[in-house]
Enzyme design. Structure first.
Site, PDB file in Angstrom:
ATOM      1  N   ASP A  77      52.350  41.553  34.263  1.00 52.05           N
ATOM      2  CA  ASP A  77      51.242  42.440  33.568  1.00 52.05           C
ATOM      3  C   ASP A  77      50.243  42.803  34.592  1.00 52.05           C
ATOM      4  OD1 ASP A  77      50.041  39.826  34.398  1.00 52.05           O
ATOM      5  OD2 ASP A  77      49.114  39.200  32.500  1.00 52.05           O
ATOM      6  N   ASP A  93      47.023  41.203  40.766  1.00 53.95           N
ATOM      7  CA  ASP A  93      45.217  40.929  41.158  1.00 53.95           C
ATOM      8  C   ASP A  93      45.558  40.695  42.884  1.00 53.95           C
ATOM      9  OD1 ASP A  93      42.742  40.567  41.693  1.00 53.95           O
ATOM     10  OD2 ASP A  93      42.526  38.588  40.505  1.00 53.95           O
ATOM     11  N   GLY A 100      48.007  39.462  44.493  1.00 58.60           N
ATOM     12  CA  GLY A 100      49.260  39.471  44.667  1.00 58.60           C
ATOM     13  C   GLY A 100      49.993  38.189  45.254  1.00 58.60           C
ATOM     14  N   LYS A 108      45.445  46.062  40.455  1.00 57.23           N
ATOM     15  CA  LYS A 108      43.952  46.124  41.058  1.00 57.23           C
ATOM     16  C   LYS A 108      43.919  46.689  42.142  1.00 57.23           C
ATOM     17  CE  LYS A 108      42.055  42.901  37.807  1.00 57.23           C
ATOM     18  NZ  LYS A 108      41.352  41.338  37.702  1.00 57.23           N
ATOM     19  N   ASP A 134      45.271  37.861  28.977  1.00 54.89           N
ATOM     20  CA  ASP A 134      44.337  36.925  28.273  1.00 54.89           C
ATOM     21  C   ASP A 134      43.223  36.415  28.982  1.00 54.89           C
ATOM     22  OD1 ASP A 134      45.863  35.161  30.164  1.00 54.89           O
ATOM     23  OD2 ASP A 134      45.059  33.603  28.877  1.00 54.89           O
ATOM     24  N   ARG A 146      45.241  38.345  23.639  1.00 58.97           N
ATOM     25  CA  ARG A 146      46.495  38.866  24.129  1.00 58.97           C
ATOM     26  C   ARG A 146      46.750  39.812  23.145  1.00 58.97           C
ATOM     27  NH1 ARG A 146      48.840  35.657  28.251  1.00 58.97           N
ATOM     28  NH2 ARG A 146      48.277  33.562  28.180  1.00 58.97           N
TER      29      ARG A 146
HETATM   30  P1  IMP Z   1      47.400  37.133  41.548  1.00 58.27           P
HETATM   31  O1  IMP Z   1      48.491  36.361  41.907  1.00 58.27           O
HETATM   32  O2  IMP Z   1      46.117  36.969  42.112  1.00 58.27           O
HETATM   33  O3  IMP Z   1      47.857  38.505  41.989  1.00 58.27           O
HETATM   34  O4  IMP Z   1      47.009  36.947  39.807  1.00 58.27           O
HETATM   35  C1  IMP Z   1      48.000  37.511  39.195  1.00 58.27           C
HETATM   36  C2  IMP Z   1      47.862  36.896  37.744  1.00 58.27           C
HETATM   37  O5  IMP Z   1      46.391  36.460  37.307  1.00 58.27           O
HETATM   38  C3  IMP Z   1      48.442  37.598  36.746  1.00 58.27           C
HETATM   39  O6  IMP Z   1      49.778  36.906  36.367  1.00 58.27           O
HETATM   40  C4  IMP Z   1      47.580  37.329  35.696  1.00 58.27           C
HETATM   41  O7  IMP Z   1      47.919  36.559  34.637  1.00 58.27           O
HETATM   42  C5  IMP Z   1      46.272  37.071  35.997  1.00 58.27           C
HETATM   43  N1  IMP Z   1      45.234  38.151  36.287  1.00 58.27           N
HETATM   44  C6  IMP Z   1      44.558  38.588  37.237  1.00 58.27           C
HETATM   45  N2  IMP Z   1      43.928  39.525  36.796  1.00 58.27           N
HETATM   46  C7  IMP Z   1      43.473  39.343  35.430  1.00 58.27           C
HETATM   47  C8  IMP Z   1      42.666  40.228  34.667  1.00 58.27           C
HETATM   48  O8  IMP Z   1      42.135  40.751  34.920  1.00 58.27           O
HETATM   49  N3  IMP Z   1      42.945  39.415  33.407  1.00 58.27           N
HETATM   50  C9  IMP Z   1      43.944  38.703  32.878  1.00 58.27           C
HETATM   51  N4  IMP Z   1      44.534  38.061  34.016  1.00 58.27           N
HETATM   52  C10 IMP Z   1      44.794  38.228  35.288  1.00 58.27           C
HETATM   53 MG    MG Z   2      47.308  35.247  32.805  1.00 58.03          MG
END
Ligand code: IMP
Ligand code: MG
Length: 184
Positions: free
Chosen positions: A110, A113, A115, A141, A169, A175
């Protein structure tokens, strides 16, 4: 665009700061991504792996725009819990049963953030010897971290806000919103 009253009816009165991507904008972009994916894989087996739970709506719309044979399976990784900040730990709660070896793998997420989640999953799945492995994310992002994975297909360059809706969510809420909004 839905009215404030319509939004409130869906959120139980909670305000969203702003609708960032409307239902129509999302549908248009998802259709383009489906065309790109179809063109990018002229041959070979393609296994689309949706990362649950956040990708469930995006994935279900996306696979219906892909005009070639595909297999669809899921991954469940837990990273955030109820917090709005990335913890950096990723656990695999459901492992796809489908074989990955020799197939093109498209991981569908989805939102990217930091990564970390995707980077960790690529490392986990790499040893299963897929023919190729690529990431498709609806939202990016674009946080500048040294661990950012390469994103092959991206829907939108998202603002650095906490977004909800269209599968995204906050503690399992929101969601079901058909649009993507900045949570106030
Ligand atoms: P990362 O590992 O920091 O890239 O985080 C990614 C995960 O965090 C994704 O699978 C999302 O489910 C959740 N996430 C990151 N940013 C958001 C947001 O703005 N809203 C909801 N979920 C987020
Ligand atoms: Mg999530």
């Amino acid at each position: 665009m839905p009215s404030t009253a319509e939004v409130r009816a869906r959120t139980g009165g909670h305000e969203v700061r702003r609708i960032i991507y409307s239902e129509a904008e999302i549908a248009e972009r998802v259709a383009e991504m489906g065309r790109d994916i179809t063109a990018a894989y002229p041959d070979g087996d393609l296994l689309v792996l949706g990362l649950l739970k956040g990708s469930f709506i995006f994935l279900s719309d996306l696979v219906r725009t892909i005009q070639r044979p595909i297999q669809v399976d899921f991954l469940v990784a837990a990273s955030y819990g109820d917090a709005k900040v990335s913890s950096g730990t990723v656990r695999l709660l459901y492992d796809p049963e489908t074989r990955l070896e020799g197939k093109h793998i498209l991981l569908v997420e989805d939102i990217i953030d930091t990564g970390k989640t995707m980077k960790r999953l690529m490392a986990l799945l790499g040893p299963r010897r897929p023919r190729s492995m690529a990431i498709c994310a609806l939202l990016d992002k674009q946080l500048a971290t040294d661990i950012r994975p390469e994103l092959r297909f991206v829907g939108f360059r998202a603002p650095p806000a906490f977004l909800v809706g269209y599968g995204l969510d906050h503690a399992e809420n929101y969601r079901h919103l058909p649009f993507i909004a900045d949570l106030a």
